[in-house]
Design a protein around this motif. Structure first.
Motif, mmCIF file in Angstrom:
data_model
loop_
_atom_site.group_PDB
_atom_site.id
_atom_site.type_symbol
_atom_site.label_atom_id
_atom_site.label_comp_id
_atom_site.label_asym_id
_atom_site.label_seq_id
_atom_site.Cartn_x
_atom_site.Cartn_y
_atom_site.Cartn_z
ATOM 1 N N UNK A 40 0.831 -1.205 0.000
ATOM 2 C CA UNK A 40 0.000 0.000 0.000
ATOM 3 C C UNK A 40 0.867 1.258 0.000
ATOM 4 N N UNK A 41 1.941 1.221 0.791
ATOM 5 C CA UNK A 41 2.847 2.372 0.820
ATOM 6 C C UNK A 41 3.524 2.567 -0.529
ATOM 7 N N UNK A 47 0.368 5.026 5.340
ATOM 8 C CA UNK A 47 0.011 3.783 6.027
ATOM 9 C C UNK A 47 0.160 3.920 7.533
ATOM 10 N N UNK A 48 -0.868 3.456 8.253
ATOM 11 C CA UNK A 48 -0.819 3.334 9.709
ATOM 12 C C UNK A 48 -0.933 1.858 10.036
ATOM 13 N N UNK A 49 0.065 1.334 10.741
ATOM 14 C CA UNK A 49 0.053 -0.077 11.097
ATOM 15 C C UNK A 49 -0.450 -0.228 12.529
ATOM 16 N N UNK A 50 -1.265 -1.235 12.730
ATOM 17 C CA UNK A 50 -1.892 -1.490 14.024
ATOM 18 C C UNK A 50 -1.568 -2.910 14.459
ATOM 19 N N UNK A 61 10.355 0.874 9.334
ATOM 20 C CA UNK A 61 11.188 1.512 8.310
ATOM 21 C C UNK A 61 11.084 0.808 6.961
ATOM 22 N N UNK A 62 10.699 -0.489 6.980
ATOM 23 C CA UNK A 62 10.584 -1.234 5.724
ATOM 24 C C UNK A 62 9.334 -0.852 4.936
ATOM 25 N N UNK A 63 8.432 -0.132 5.586
ATOM 26 C CA UNK A 63 7.198 0.293 4.920
ATOM 27 C C UNK A 63 7.470 1.671 4.318
ATOM 28 N N UNK A 64 8.084 1.662 3.169
ATOM 29 C CA UNK A 64 8.554 2.894 2.556
ATOM 30 C C UNK A 64 7.517 3.433 1.576
ATOM 31 N N UNK A 65 7.186 4.684 1.721
ATOM 32 C CA UNK A 65 6.256 5.333 0.807
ATOM 33 C C UNK A 65 6.529 6.819 0.763
ATOM 34 N N UNK A 66 5.582 7.571 0.231
ATOM 35 C CA UNK A 66 5.745 9.012 0.154
ATOM 36 C C UNK A 66 5.786 9.647 1.535
#
Length: 265
Positions: A40-41, A47-50, A61-66
């Motif tokens: 998604x990122x 992205x918000x992870x829960x 940090x691995x969830x890289x996006x804008x």
């Protein structure tokens, strides 16, 4: 390639692009949830992870996006925590457009031996938790008036009787998710909120670690799968990405198996 009305050309961004969207993913600390957050990122979503436990900084940090991913601690089975977490997402990010309802629990035991306590724990996470998160997200989506997308994680065990080993509470709750998905899709369609589900096969994650430790069982599972292997998390997340994006604008109430052909036999 033209769209269905013969208008503008279809682009990858027009199918998968999520720029400007806010996505929440439950159970995002590992496995399918983490892979979904990363996908998604990559498509442009904030992205918000829960998760029940704090998500490690290296995972985040691995969830890289804008925009950098954010993390909140939340138990999906706790109504007050769910309501507070989604209110915080809206306050931080300005709204919520996508929910991936992925948190899950399995307590595998024979039905005649399964305690009511164990049954209730699985129901609380797999069924009630999915409802609580979907309800909280939908309330904010309806208030914003922009629609949204909810993707629930069901399972091939919600579409079959299993039989490889006893797992009645998991199978029952995953089957409930399939029909909850249909019911919410119909109820929320007037608000342009699409509700779909994925039904993964066995996926190589910590969730099935006890099964992975049984070579004979895994050989049986692979033999029952036409593609002759189990899935990897990154092979499931594209289905979530599609259902979350504009390319699935006419898809709602559907459960999409990602199963290597398991259910086709």
């Amino acid at each position: 390639m033209q769209d269905h009305e013969g208008g503008g050309a279809v682009s990858l961004a027009g199918i998968f692009g999520l720029s400007g969207k806010v996505a929440a993913v439950t159970g995002a600390g590992s496995g399918i949830g983490l892979a979904a957050a990363q996908a998604l990122a990559a498509a442009g979503a904030e992205v918000v992870v829960l998760d029940r436990a704090p998500v490690a900084s290296e995972i985040l940090a691995s969830i890289r996006g804008d925009k950098p991913a954010a993390a909140l601690v939340m138990d999906v089975a706790d109504e007050a925590q769910v309501e507070a977490a989604f209110a915080e997402i809206v306050a931080r990010c300005g709204g919520i457009d996508i929910l991936v309802n992925n948190a899950g629990l399995a307590l595998r035991d024979a039905a005649v031996n399964l305690s009511l306590e164990a049954w209730d724990k699985v129901v609380a996470v797999n069924m009630t938790g999915v409802f609580l998160c979907a309800r909280a997200a939908a309330r904010h989506m309806i208030a914003a008036g922009k629609g949204g997308a909810i993707i629930n994680t069901a399972s091939i065990m919600g579409l079959s009787g299993g039989g490889l080993y006893p797992n009645i509470s998991y199978q029952t709750t995953k089957g409930a998710i399939v029909n909850m998905t249909r019911a919410l899709a119909v109820e929320w369609a007037p608000h342009n909120i699409r509700v779909n589900a994925i039904a993964p096969t066995y996926v190589r994650t910590p969730f099935i670690a006890p099964l992975l430790a049984q070579p004979e069982l895994m050989q049986r599972i692979e033999a029952m799968t036409p593609l002759r292997r189990i899935a990897e998390p990154h092979e499931v997340s594209p289905a979530i990405l599609f259902l979350a994006g504009p390319g699935a604008a006419m898809v709602t109430g559907h459960t999409l198996p990602v199963d290597g052909g398991f259910l086709a036999q």
